[in-house]
Design a protein around this motif. Structure first.
Motif, PDB file in Angstrom:
ATOM      1  N   TYR A 117       3.434  -8.132  -9.995  1.00  0.00           N
ATOM      2  CA  TYR A 117       3.584  -7.570  -8.650  1.00  0.00           C
ATOM      3  C   TYR A 117       4.482  -6.337  -8.732  1.00  0.00           C
ATOM      4  CZ  TYR A 117       1.590 -11.442  -5.898  1.00  0.00           C
ATOM      5  OH  TYR A 117       0.752 -12.357  -5.308  1.00  0.00           O
TER       6      TYR A 117
ATOM      7  N   GLN B  38       7.026  -3.710  -6.317  1.00  0.00           N
ATOM      8  CA  GLN B  38       7.755  -3.555  -5.058  1.00  0.00           C
ATOM      9  C   GLN B  38       8.315  -2.143  -4.976  1.00  0.00           C
ATOM     10  OE1 GLN B  38      11.343  -5.947  -4.591  1.00  0.00           O
ATOM     11  NE2 GLN B  38      11.108  -5.984  -2.370  1.00  0.00           N
TER      12      GLN B  38
ATOM     13  N   GLN C  17       3.450  -6.202  -3.853  1.00  0.00           N
ATOM     14  CA  GLN C  17       1.994  -6.021  -3.854  1.00  0.00           C
ATOM     15  C   GLN C  17       1.468  -6.490  -5.203  1.00  0.00           C
ATOM     16  OE1 GLN C  17       0.603  -1.939  -3.792  1.00  0.00           O
ATOM     17  NE2 GLN C  17      -1.403  -2.520  -3.033  1.00  0.00           N
TER      18      GLN C  17
ATOM     19  N   GLU D 270      -2.826 -14.447  -4.823  1.00  0.00           N
ATOM     20  CA  GLU D 270      -2.615 -13.139  -4.226  1.00  0.00           C
ATOM     21  C   GLU D 270      -1.918 -13.313  -2.891  1.00  0.00           C
ATOM     22  OE1 GLU D 270      -5.956 -10.520  -3.824  1.00  0.00           O
ATOM     23  OE2 GLU D 270      -4.634  -8.814  -3.408  1.00  0.00           O
TER      24      GLU D 270
ATOM     25  N   PHE E 228       0.244 -11.601   0.195  1.00  0.00           N
ATOM     26  CA  PHE E 228       0.448 -10.345   0.897  1.00  0.00           C
ATOM     27  C   PHE E 228       1.803 -10.441   1.590  1.00  0.00           C
ATOM     28  CE2 PHE E 228      -3.720  -8.347   0.499  1.00  0.00           C
ATOM     29  CZ  PHE E 228      -4.481  -9.413   0.055  1.00  0.00           C
TER      30      PHE E 228
END
Lengths: 115, 114
Positions: free
Chosen positions: A36, A38, A45, B102, B104
């Motif tokens: 992810y 940031q 994300q 995933e 969000f």
């Protein structure tokens, strides 16, 4: 003990240079693996994920990661870094027995991109 | 499409006060998560819900923390009474289904307890 480790707290690269961010995990069985990103003042994300199959995974924004079972690693790479890639990057794992949404995050690697 | 919406973005309060953080997940998402981010401890999962039902709250620090999801479009995280060590950025995240990995994320609520 189960853990996910990002050994590099901060990395600085020049724009256009290649990038590799390291991630190692320690679990009894290979977990689900994620990266992810940031950006400052933002939430995280998903860049990419590995569940099974091909060990080289392509993600968004030109990133890829390679799963290496023998090294318990899931390193993130990008061939040419852009200034907009400056952000904090988190490796995450989810034990298969609890499901892919039960994420445990590493401590993060802050990427600085210099012109 | 609207993403995960959190409010307030910033909250400054005094020790002992009640704090309520709010989250509206993405429409149609069935899973909702609350995370806390601090410099010392990084990102910690506090609690997550599937179909409005709390599944795992083992990350909730202590009884001062509580979370609710009264319907599919709203969740709250409450701290009562608040303490300075609760200062952190609290993130809400949602997911379309339980096993995608995933999440969000919202933009977070930065809490400062004086």
């Amino acid at each position: 003990a189960q853990s996910v480790t990002q050994p590099d707290i901060h990395i600085t690269v020049s724009e256009g240079a290649s990038l590799e961010l390291r991630c190692n995990y320690s679990y009894g069985a290979t977990p689900y693996l994620f990266w992810y990103v940031q950006s400052p003042g933002q939430g995280l994300q998903l860049l990419l994920k590995y569940f099974s199959g091909d060990t080289l995974v392509q993600g968004i924004k030109g990133f890829e990661a390679e799963f290496k079972r023998s090294q318990s690693s899931f390193n993130l790479r990008k061939p040419s870094v852009h200034w907009s890639d400056a952000a904090e990057y988190f490796c995450a794992v989810a034990p298969r027995r609890t499901g892919a949404n039960n994420l445990f995050f590493g401590t993060g690697t802050r990427l600085t991109v210099i012109p | 499409d609207a993403g995960v919406i959190q409010s307030p973005r910033h909250e400054v309060t005094e020790m002992g006060q009640e704090v309520t953080l709010r989250c509206k997940p993405i429409s149609g998402h069935n899973s909702l998560f609350w995370y806390r981010q601090t410099m010392m401890r990084g990102l910690e999962l506090l609690i997550y819900f599937n179909n409005n039902v709390p599944i795992d709250d083992s990350g909730m620090p202590e009884d001062r923390f509580s979370a609710k999801m009264p319907n599919a479009s709203f969740s709250t995280l409450k701290i009562q009474p608040s303490e300075p060590r609760d200062s952190a950025v609290y993130f809400c995240a949602s997911s379309l289904s339980p096993n995608t990995g995933e999440l969000f994320f919202g933009e977070g609520s930065r809490l400062t307890v004086l």
